[in-house]
Design an enzyme around this catalytic site. Structure first.
Site, PDB file in Angstrom:
ATOM      1  N   GLU A  91     -25.968 -19.294  24.906  1.00 29.82           N
ATOM      2  CA  GLU A  91     -27.339 -19.325  25.432  1.00 29.82           C
ATOM      3  C   GLU A  91     -27.401 -20.002  26.795  1.00 29.82           C
ATOM      4  OE1 GLU A  91     -28.895 -20.127  20.946  1.00 29.82           O
ATOM      5  OE2 GLU A  91     -29.909 -21.195  22.540  1.00 29.82           O
ATOM      6  N   CYS A 111     -20.062 -25.734  18.477  1.00 31.57           N
ATOM      7  CA  CYS A 111     -19.789 -27.139  18.766  1.00 31.57           C
ATOM      8  C   CYS A 111     -19.165 -27.787  17.538  1.00 31.57           C
ATOM      9  CB  CYS A 111     -21.105 -27.832  19.122  1.00 31.57           C
ATOM     10  SG  CYS A 111     -20.873 -29.514  19.717  1.00 31.57           S
ATOM     11  N   GLU A 159     -20.072 -29.233  23.608  1.00 36.14           N
ATOM     12  CA  GLU A 159     -19.899 -30.586  24.123  1.00 36.14           C
ATOM     13  C   GLU A 159     -18.989 -30.484  25.355  1.00 36.14           C
ATOM     14  OE1 GLU A 159     -20.898 -33.763  23.955  1.00 36.14           O
ATOM     15  OE2 GLU A 159     -19.288 -34.114  25.398  1.00 36.14           O
ATOM     16  N   HIS A 215     -29.972 -41.275  20.964  1.00 39.02           N
ATOM     17  CA  HIS A 215     -30.726 -40.889  19.766  1.00 39.02           C
ATOM     18  C   HIS A 215     -30.877 -41.955  18.684  1.00 39.02           C
ATOM     19  CE1 HIS A 215     -30.746 -37.087  21.653  1.00 39.02           C
ATOM     20  NE2 HIS A 215     -29.587 -36.651  21.230  1.00 39.02           N
ATOM     21  N   CYS A 331     -31.962 -25.329  20.821  1.00 42.58           N
ATOM     22  CA  CYS A 331     -30.670 -24.935  21.374  1.00 42.58           C
ATOM     23  C   CYS A 331     -29.654 -24.531  20.303  1.00 42.58           C
ATOM     24  CB  CYS A 331     -30.125 -26.087  22.195  1.00 42.58           C
ATOM     25  SG  CYS A 331     -28.769 -25.557  23.182  1.00 42.58           S
TER      26      CYS A 331
HETATM   27  N1  SAH Z   1     -23.160 -31.863  23.539  1.00 38.84           N
HETATM   28  C1  SAH Z   1     -23.921 -32.408  24.619  1.00 38.84           C
HETATM   29  C2  SAH Z   1     -24.809 -31.417  25.332  1.00 38.84           C
HETATM   30  C3  SAH Z   1     -25.540 -30.372  24.540  1.00 38.84           C
HETATM   31  S1  SAH Z   1     -27.006 -30.785  23.690  1.00 38.84           S
HETATM   32  C4  SAH Z   1     -24.710 -33.596  24.142  1.00 38.84           C
HETATM   33  O1  SAH Z   1     -24.672 -33.910  22.964  1.00 38.84           O
HETATM   34  O2  SAH Z   1     -25.328 -34.262  24.966  1.00 38.84           O
HETATM   35  C5  SAH Z   1     -28.203 -31.196  24.896  1.00 38.84           C
HETATM   36  C6  SAH Z   1     -29.187 -32.249  24.409  1.00 38.84           C
HETATM   37  O3  SAH Z   1     -30.097 -31.715  23.433  1.00 38.84           O
HETATM   38  C7  SAH Z   1     -28.508 -33.437  23.753  1.00 38.84           C
HETATM   39  O4  SAH Z   1     -29.136 -34.625  24.163  1.00 38.84           O
HETATM   40  C8  SAH Z   1     -28.783 -33.169  22.290  1.00 38.84           C
HETATM   41  O5  SAH Z   1     -28.638 -34.324  21.520  1.00 38.84           O
HETATM   42  C9  SAH Z   1     -30.190 -32.616  22.346  1.00 38.84           C
HETATM   43  N2  SAH Z   1     -30.631 -31.909  21.144  1.00 38.84           N
HETATM   44  C10 SAH Z   1     -29.913 -31.182  20.289  1.00 38.84           C
HETATM   45  N3  SAH Z   1     -30.669 -30.702  19.289  1.00 38.84           N
HETATM   46  C11 SAH Z   1     -31.920 -31.130  19.526  1.00 38.84           C
HETATM   47  C12 SAH Z   1     -33.161 -30.976  18.862  1.00 38.84           C
HETATM   48  N4  SAH Z   1     -33.262 -30.273  17.707  1.00 38.84           N
HETATM   49  N5  SAH Z   1     -34.243 -31.570  19.400  1.00 38.84           N
HETATM   50  C13 SAH Z   1     -34.156 -32.275  20.557  1.00 38.84           C
HETATM   51  N6  SAH Z   1     -33.031 -32.471  21.226  1.00 38.84           N
HETATM   52  C14 SAH Z   1     -31.903 -31.907  20.721  1.00 38.84           C
END
Ligand code: SAH
Length: 348
Positions: A91, A111, A159, A215, A331
């Site tokens: 995506e 991932c 990632e 988080h 995502c």
């Molecule tokens: N793997 C990397 C980048 C991809 S995710 C990382 O973990 O940073 C991009 C961002 O979206 C990350 O901060 C991830 O934690 C967040 N993310 C993933 N799923 C989500 C959701 N359901 N709601 C809000 N943020 C989310």
């Protein structure tokens, strides 16, 4: 067939040398690929037809194809599901900001990190993306949408620091002054916190912005929702972030998806403020996107409240603007849906 779009200029020069061609041929080919962005060797009109035929027989110029395209009806956000040359999907999201167009790209098919709230994990890990497949998300989107992309975030599926070498190669190709020439100051890389790779990235002094998906302010809670924390707990992660700042002078941004009952209490805000008090940190609060298979919830109001309390504790925070909320499909969700559809088709 070798993937020519992933090769750097010095690598192309070496290949020309091996086949007894002058070095400047490499510059011509590189210019056609990365500046003119041609999709076929036949378009490289200043090369001899013999050389074009040779290239054609040994190399491929990869392309991506649009499997689905969802355009928001409330703002200019467009979400693409791209088919890769081997039939896998990733995506890419195009967003409009006051300073131009920003693209969110994927770095892996799926991932391995297993974050509980993230849809990218549900469909499982398949493979790393090649550098060319990251560049092509930009090219194909620019071509389709008729825009020029000025900012990039590596926040799609995958990632990035788990695909370190290809991501570094991609950044090298992206910023090369003889090629695409995009300043890495306009690039943000987001990681769940792979500590040794954060240090390695710091040492490369690329100039990009590092975003860390935090988080949760405590090890027990963070390990529960983000398995990576069991390997690299918060103290080590914070040290690596400070190292990144010390070496690059770039402030680290922290992502914090607000999840009801999980990490959104006022106590959590206090713990977060304590964790970040030695840094000039910026916290990006995101009301968690609901993922069908998971039961995390939040709303903008909870995120606002959390933000206001953080501010009183001296931590700079913003609630991320929601773009394309009608096509949100958190995502990884589109890819997951596409995989399920394919599976159903195969079973019929
Ligand atoms: N793997 C990397 C980048 C991809 S995710 C990382 O973990 O940073 C991009 C961002 O979206 C990350 O901060 C991830 O934690 C967040 N993310 C993933 N799923 C989500 C959701 N359901 N709601 C809000 N943020 C989310």
């Amino acid at each position: 067939m070798r993937d020519i779009l992933s090769l750097t200029l010095p690598e192309l020069q070496e290949i020309m040398q091996d086949i007894h061609k002058p070095k400047f041929r490499a510059s011509q080919i590189y210019h056609w690929l990365h500046v003119r962005k041609v999709t076929d060797f036949a378009q490289m009109t200043d090369l001899s037809s013999a050389l074009r035929t040779k290239l054609q027989s040994e190399f491929c110029i990869k392309r991506l194809f649009i499997a689905r395209k969802l355009a928001s009806s409330i703002d200019d956000t467009v979400k693409y599901l791209y088919t890769l040359p081997d039939g896998q999907h990733v995506e890419t999201v195009l967003m409009h900001y006051q300073h131009g167009w920003r693209l969110c790209i994927s770095t892996q098919v799926g991932c391995k990190m297993g974050c509980q709230f993230c849809a990218s994990t549900i469909a499982g890990y398949v493979r790393n993306l090649e550098a060319s497949e990251m560049l092509l998300q930009i090219d194909e989107t620019e071509r389709n949408a008729g825009v020029s992309i000025s900012g990039l975030v590596l926040m799609g599926i995958g990632e990035p620091l788990d695909n370190f070498d290809n991501v570094m190669r991609f950044l090298e190709l992206l910023s090369d002054s003889k090629g695409r020439n995009m300043s890495l100051r306009h690039v943000t890389l987001s990681t769940c916190g792979i500590v040794p790779r954060i240090r390695e990235l710091a040492e490369k002094k690329t100039g990009l912005t590092l975003a860390v998906s935090l988080h949760h302010p405590e090890n027990a809670g963070r390990s529960r929702i983000m398995p990576v924390n069991r390997r690299y707990p918060l103290a080590e992660l914070m040290e690596a972030c400070q190292y990144y700042f010390a070496l690059t002078g770039r402030r680290v941004t922290y992502e914090y998806a607000v999840m009801e009952g999980e990490n959104d209490s006022m106590k959590d805000a206090e713990k977060l403020a304590l964790l970040l008090k030695h840094q000039q940190a910026h916290v990006n609060l995101i009301p968690v996107n609901a993922v069908k298979e998971r039961s995390f919830h939040a709303d903008r109001r909870a995120a606002q409240k959390f933000m206001q309390y953080l501010e009183t504790l001296g931590i700079h925070a913003t609630v991320r603007r929601t773009l394309g909320s009608d096509i949100e499909a958190a995502c990884g969700q589109l890819r997951h849906e596409a995989d399920k559809e394919q599976k159903t088709l195969r079973e019929e």
